[in-house]
Design a protein around this motif. Structure first.
Motif, PDB file in Angstrom:
ATOM      1  N   ALA A  34      93.088   0.471  -6.607  1.00 54.00           N
ATOM      2  CA  ALA A  34      93.601   1.858  -5.103  1.00 54.00           C
ATOM      3  C   ALA A  34      94.474   2.760  -6.632  1.00 54.00           C
ATOM      4  O   ALA A  34      95.221   2.112  -7.721  1.00 54.00           O
ATOM      5  CB  ALA A  34      94.989   1.262  -4.734  1.00 54.00           C
ATOM      6  N   ILE A  35      93.970   3.965  -6.045  1.00 55.27           N
ATOM      7  CA  ILE A  35      95.164   5.194  -6.754  1.00 55.27           C
ATOM      8  C   ILE A  35      95.296   6.202  -6.484  1.00 55.27           C
ATOM      9  O   ILE A  35      95.210   6.077  -4.992  1.00 55.27           O
ATOM     10  CB  ILE A  35      93.652   5.202  -8.539  1.00 55.27           C
ATOM     11  N   ALA A  36      96.044   6.888  -6.828  1.00 54.09           N
ATOM     12  CA  ALA A  36      96.974   7.876  -6.707  1.00 54.09           C
ATOM     13  C   ALA A  36      95.567   8.871  -5.920  1.00 54.09           C
ATOM     14  O   ALA A  36      95.641   8.831  -7.262  1.00 54.09           O
ATOM     15  CB  ALA A  36      97.553   8.442  -6.400  1.00 54.09           C
ATOM     16  N   LEU A  37      95.276   9.726  -5.064  1.00 59.02           N
ATOM     17  CA  LEU A  37      94.398  11.077  -5.033  1.00 59.02           C
ATOM     18  C   LEU A  37      95.284  11.911  -4.901  1.00 59.02           C
ATOM     19  O   LEU A  37      95.979  12.277  -3.968  1.00 59.02           O
ATOM     20  CB  LEU A  37      94.142  10.465  -3.628  1.00 59.02           C
ATOM     21  N   ARG A  38      94.753  12.817  -5.854  1.00 52.36           N
ATOM     22  CA  ARG A  38      95.406  13.919  -6.315  1.00 52.36           C
ATOM     23  C   ARG A  38      94.574  14.419  -5.175  1.00 52.36           C
ATOM     24  O   ARG A  38      94.088  14.728  -4.100  1.00 52.36           O
ATOM     25  CB  ARG A  38      95.317  14.435  -7.374  1.00 52.36           C
TER      26      ARG A  38
ATOM     27  N   ILE B  22      87.054  15.357  -7.604  1.00 47.29           N
ATOM     28  CA  ILE B  22      88.201  14.783  -6.267  1.00 47.29           C
ATOM     29  C   ILE B  22      89.089  14.170  -8.417  1.00 47.29           C
ATOM     30  O   ILE B  22      89.037  13.584  -9.348  1.00 47.29           O
ATOM     31  CB  ILE B  22      87.608  13.557  -6.105  1.00 47.29           C
ATOM     32  N   GLY B  23      90.562  15.138  -7.882  1.00 49.79           N
ATOM     33  CA  GLY B  23      91.366  14.559  -9.112  1.00 49.79           C
ATOM     34  C   GLY B  23      92.833  13.293  -8.779  1.00 49.79           C
ATOM     35  O   GLY B  23      92.725  13.294  -7.579  1.00 49.79           O
ATOM     36  N   LEU B  24      92.576  12.914 -10.474  1.00 48.34           N
ATOM     37  CA  LEU B  24      93.020  11.930 -10.341  1.00 48.34           C
ATOM     38  C   LEU B  24      93.852  12.101 -11.715  1.00 48.34           C
ATOM     39  O   LEU B  24      93.150  12.504 -12.715  1.00 48.34           O
ATOM     40  CB  LEU B  24      92.140   9.967 -10.781  1.00 48.34           C
ATOM     41  N   LEU B  25      94.865  10.743 -11.823  1.00 49.32           N
ATOM     42  CA  LEU B  25      95.565  10.463 -13.445  1.00 49.32           C
ATOM     43  C   LEU B  25      95.483   9.125 -13.866  1.00 49.32           C
ATOM     44  O   LEU B  25      95.645   8.256 -12.735  1.00 49.32           O
ATOM     45  CB  LEU B  25      97.088  10.946 -13.300  1.00 49.32           C
ATOM     46  N   ILE B  26      95.069   9.209 -14.898  1.00 46.26           N
ATOM     47  CA  ILE B  26      94.189   8.145 -15.671  1.00 46.26           C
ATOM     48  C   ILE B  26      94.985   7.933 -16.840  1.00 46.26           C
ATOM     49  O   ILE B  26      94.968   8.812 -17.715  1.00 46.26           O
ATOM     50  CB  ILE B  26      92.635   7.707 -14.949  1.00 46.26           C
ATOM     51  N   ASN B  27      95.481   6.641 -16.594  1.00 44.60           N
ATOM     52  CA  ASN B  27      96.060   6.230 -18.477  1.00 44.60           C
ATOM     53  C   ASN B  27      95.202   5.643 -18.885  1.00 44.60           C
ATOM     54  O   ASN B  27      93.887   5.295 -19.102  1.00 44.60           O
ATOM     55  CB  ASN B  27      97.082   5.501 -18.485  1.00 44.60           C
TER      56      ASN B  27
END
Ligand SMILES: Cc1cc2nc3c(=O)[nH]c(=O)nc-3n(C[C@H](O)[C@H](O)[C@H](O)COP(=O)(O)O)c2cc1C
Length: 218
Positions: free
Chosen positions: A62-66, A73-78
């Motif tokens: 699961a990832i926060a959906l921006r 689809i914008g996501l932030l990933i380390n």
């Protein structure tokens, strides 16, 4: 918060009439998500990102959906995380969202592009203290998903970071945090119809002339 208790034998919330499949699946997603947000869908801001390891093992999380935008689809990933390494190495993913309140599922495959710095900065400006601190932890202490010798080790590391960065605005955006746009090339859109199970399912494929679609057996 919407109740997730089943109201039909499918375990899904009732089909909402009146939202037809749009010709543009991105516009369809944006409209469905806005409606899901209005209905307090607990998953309106969540997506599931599947990638594959170099051994061919699929991994999903699961990832926060921006934002959902024309560029993707914008996501932030380390970049210290396994998901980033997999995304970068294989260049392949499937992104899934499911919004029960509006009976919509989308499964997306496509390309990856880096988000512009100003946009990343915008999302960073909205991140809270603890969320920012964790991003710094990934960079300064241990990468995400690294095995630790104990939970105490995590708490010690965070204590030290809290002392170093006592308030939110003192935390710098770490270089290891990137924004990405997942740019869809195909979207399998599912509009649920739980009563008769004749879900309206279409596969949208991006072409130079725009989206081409075909109806799929649900
Ligand atoms: C609702 C929810 C939202 C999450 N959002 C994020 C997120 O935005 N970024 C993130 O790195 N992990 C997020 N996580 C944790 C991931 O699911 C996962 O545990 C983590 O990213 C593992 O990283 P890896 O797959 O790279 O090993 C979230 C988990 C949940 C349950």
């Amino acid at each position: 918060m919407v109740s997730l208790s089943p109201v039909s034998n499918t375990g899904l919330l009732p089909f909402e009439e009146g939202i037809d499949m749009l010709d543009d699946p991105i516009a369809d997603m944006i409209a469905a998500r806005a409606r899901a947000q209005q209905l307090d869908d607990p998953y309106a801001d969540v997506c599931f990102l599947a990638t594959v390891t170099s051994e061919g093992q699929p991994e999903v999380r699961a990832i926060a959906l921006r934002d959902i935008e024309a560029q993707g689809i914008g996501l932030l990933i380390n970049t210290n995380s396994p998901k980033w390494r997999q995304l970068e190495a294989a260049g392949q993913y499937t992104l899934q969202v499911f919004w029960a309140t509006v009976q919509r599922q989308y499964r997306i495959q496509g390309q990856v592009a880096l988000m512009e710095a100003e946009r990343l900065q915008y999302y960073w400006s909205r991140k809270g203290y603890h969320s920012r601190l964790l991003e710094v932890y990934y960079e300064a202490v241990e990468p995400q998903s690294q095995a630790l010798r104990s939970r105490e080790a995590l708490l010690d590391g965070m204590r030290a970071l809290r002392a170093q960065y006592p308030d939110r605005d003192s935390i710098p955006l770490p270089a290891s945090l990137v924004g990405v746009y997942l740019y869809p090339m195909t979207i399998d859109a599912w509009h649920g119809s739980p009563d008769d199970r004749l879900h309206d399912r279409r596969l949208f494929t991006r072409t130079e002339q725009g989206w081409r679609s075909s109806v799929l057996v649900p």
